[in-house]
Every structure is written in structure tokens, then in C-alpha cells.
Design a protein around this motif. Structure first.
Motif, PDB file in Angstrom:
ATOM      1  N   THR A 169       0.823  -1.207   0.000  1.00  0.00           N
ATOM      2  CA  THR A 169       0.000   0.000   0.000  1.00  0.00           C
ATOM      3  C   THR A 169       0.858   1.259   0.000  1.00  0.00           C
ATOM      4  OG1 THR A 169      -1.758  -1.160   1.198  1.00  0.00           O
ATOM      5  CG2 THR A 169      -1.828   1.242   1.220  1.00  0.00           C
ATOM      6  N   ILE A 172       2.426   1.865  -3.369  1.00  0.00           N
ATOM      7  CA  ILE A 172       1.451   2.478  -4.277  1.00  0.00           C
ATOM      8  C   ILE A 172       1.340   3.972  -3.982  1.00  0.00           C
ATOM      9  CG2 ILE A 172      -0.997   2.614  -4.882  1.00  0.00           C
ATOM     10  CD1 ILE A 172       0.192   0.183  -6.111  1.00  0.00           C
ATOM     11  N   LYS A 173       1.236   4.314  -2.694  1.00  0.00           N
ATOM     12  CA  LYS A 173       1.090   5.710  -2.272  1.00  0.00           C
ATOM     13  C   LYS A 173       2.302   6.535  -2.706  1.00  0.00           C
ATOM     14  CE  LYS A 173       0.160   8.491   1.884  1.00  0.00           C
ATOM     15  NZ  LYS A 173       1.308   9.412   1.724  1.00  0.00           N
ATOM     16  N   ASP A 174       3.500   5.919  -2.612  1.00  0.00           N
ATOM     17  CA  ASP A 174       4.733   6.625  -2.971  1.00  0.00           C
ATOM     18  C   ASP A 174       4.983   6.650  -4.476  1.00  0.00           C
ATOM     19  OD1 ASP A 174       5.176   7.049  -0.285  1.00  0.00           O
ATOM     20  OD2 ASP A 174       6.543   5.336  -0.053  1.00  0.00           O
ATOM     21  N   ASN A 175       4.123   5.939  -5.222  1.00  0.00           N
ATOM     22  CA  ASN A 175       4.242   5.877  -6.684  1.00  0.00           C
ATOM     23  C   ASN A 175       5.617   5.387  -7.122  1.00  0.00           C
ATOM     24  OD1 ASN A 175       3.097   6.146  -9.245  1.00  0.00           O
ATOM     25  ND2 ASN A 175       3.946   8.204  -9.528  1.00  0.00           N
ATOM     26  N   ASP A 176       6.143   4.402  -6.369  1.00  0.00           N
ATOM     27  CA  ASP A 176       7.463   3.837  -6.659  1.00  0.00           C
ATOM     28  C   ASP A 176       7.256   2.517  -7.412  1.00  0.00           C
ATOM     29  OD1 ASP A 176       9.944   2.490  -6.582  1.00  0.00           O
ATOM     30  OD2 ASP A 176      10.509   3.498  -4.713  1.00  0.00           O
ATOM     31  N   GLU A 177       7.409   2.552  -8.729  1.00  0.00           N
ATOM     32  CA  GLU A 177       7.087   1.397  -9.564  1.00  0.00           C
ATOM     33  C   GLU A 177       7.879   0.153  -9.175  1.00  0.00           C
ATOM     34  OE1 GLU A 177       7.755   0.279 -14.188  1.00  0.00           O
ATOM     35  OE2 GLU A 177       6.512   2.060 -13.819  1.00  0.00           O
ATOM     36  N   ILE A 180       6.567  -1.144  -5.932  1.00  0.00           N
ATOM     37  CA  ILE A 180       5.223  -1.698  -6.115  1.00  0.00           C
ATOM     38  C   ILE A 180       5.323  -3.149  -6.576  1.00  0.00           C
ATOM     39  CG2 ILE A 180       3.139  -1.601  -7.551  1.00  0.00           C
ATOM     40  CD1 ILE A 180       3.477   1.470  -7.566  1.00  0.00           C
TER      41      ILE A 180
END
Length: 226
Positions: A169, A172-177, A180
């Protein structure tokens, strides 16, 4: 199909054990189970069909791998509660890529058969990983993380799943592909361990997802609440 009538399905709780042999060498390839429908399909098509207790469905041998079994003969034992299936095996019988499912010496844990076929592509990484997890179930917890999870307290495994879900989660929040993907893999692995601890094949999850096709999210939720 008079043979089917001989079997006391009620006594066998609807499932009959099946010993499968190579028709030429008589080598025992595998032990599986059939319900009445699987036996009928086997006799009708001359292709081995079984009932998977973990998948809770009928499956044709080789439906994923292409390693099918052409049935040569179907025999029932003297007590009418076990089937002996003699087959011409195409490819290998075991999901591990070995000719037979019986390849480990119980006295010294020595593997007696080599892998002949890489089955990862045929079965997919999720199913392959699930079977590896099952194989680790009786391993040494001090040497296998999977064995440690499966043989430890259930709450420890459940806490680990919650932990991994949280990390996914946050990724996803950190937008770290990259994170993720990494955390999703961790979450999937621990979820598969939990399924293995309950003897539930990921195939049943796939069946549930397939069932939901054509249903709206609202319809699916309402169907569970009834």
C-alpha cells in the motif's frame, strides 16, 4: 459402462483412488482420484481425467502442460474401490518435470529421478511456486523460510501478510514502480503460503475470478450477502 456401477461411490465418499502405470514398463507414474464424472470421461474419451481435491474440479491430465495420458486399460480391484489405469504417457507425469511422481526415497530423502522437462512455462510461475511451497512444507524450518512459516504459529503468518499488504500500500502511495512490483511479489508469495497452509490451490482463486466475469461489482457483493 458396467464398471462404474460396480463401484460403491457412497462408501468412497464420491472419490476413488487411481493408480496410474506406464502401459509398457509398468512403472507407477502417479496416484490421483476420480469421481464418477471423471471416470465416465476417461472411459468415453480414452484420455485420463481426474478429480483434483485441491482444485475441487475435474481436470484432464495434461490440460496445461500438454503431457496427456492415452488410456490403454482401466481395471478395478477385487474390492471395487481402487482403479488401476494403464496409459501411454506423453511427456512426463509429474508437475515437477519428472517421469513419475514417485521420486524421493523416504528413508534418506534422496531424489531418485532427474527433472526431464522444465514445466514452469507450462504451468505458470504462480502454480509452480505454489507446488514448491507445498514441497517445503515438511522441510527444516531452520533452513527454509517457507517451512518456518508453515510450521510456525498461524498468527505469525497472518501478521506477515498484513505487514506485506501495508508495504504494498505504501509503495502504491509513494508511486514507486520498482517497490510496487517488489512488494506485490512479496504479498503474493505470502498469500500463496497461506493458501498452501489450508490446502487450497490457487486454481480455485482463478475459478472464482472467472465466475465473476459478467457480474458487476455490486451484483457480486450482493450475492455474497445473501
Amino acid at each position: 459402462m458396467e464398471t462404474i456401477k460396480l463401484i460403491d461411490w457412497e462408501k468412497m465418499d464420491g472419490l476413488i483412488p487411481v493408480v496410474t502405470q506406464d502401459a509398457i514398463s509398468n512403472e507407477v507414474l502417479m496416484l490421483a482420484y476420480m469421481n464418477k464424472e471423471a471416470l465416465e470421461l476417461t472411459l468415453k474419451t480414452k484420455q485420463a481425467h481426474y478429480f483434483s481435491r485441491s482444485k475441487q474440479r475435474i481436470w484432464k491430465k495434461g490440460e496445461s502442460s500438454g503431457h496427456t495420458q492415452d488410456v490403454v486399460s482401466t481395471m478395478v480391484d477385487c474390492d471395487n474401490d481402487t482403479i488401476l489405469l494403464k496409459v501411454n504417457q506423453k511427456g512426463v507425469a509429474c508437475h515437477t518435470g519428472r517421469k513419475s511422481c514417485f521420486f524421493t526415497d523416504l528413508e534418506n530423502n534422496e531424489v531418485k529421478l532427474d527433472v526431464e522437462v522444465d514445466t514452469t512455462k507450462a504451468y505458470g510461475i504462480v502454480d509452480t511456486l505454489y507446488h514448491v511451497i507445498l514441497e517445503r512444507k515438511n522441510g527444516d524450518p531452520s533452513k527454509s523460510y517457507t517451512a518456518k512459516l508453515l510450521n510456525g504459529k498461524e498468527n505469525s503468518l497472518l501478521k506477515k501478510i498484513v505487514e506485506e499488504a501495508g508495504e504494498f500500500t505504501f509503495a502504491i502511495k509513494d508511486n514507486d514502480e520498482r517497490e510496487i512490483i517488489y512488494e506485490a511479489a512479496d504479498l503474493m508469495y505470502h498469500s500463496l503460503v497461506a493458501l498452501a497452509s489450508k490446502g487450497i490451490s490457487p486454481d480455485r482463486v482463478k475459478q472464482e475470478l472467472a465466475r465473476r466475469f459478467g457480474l458487476s461489482g455490486i451484483e457480486e457483493k450482493n450475492s455474497r450477502e445473501k
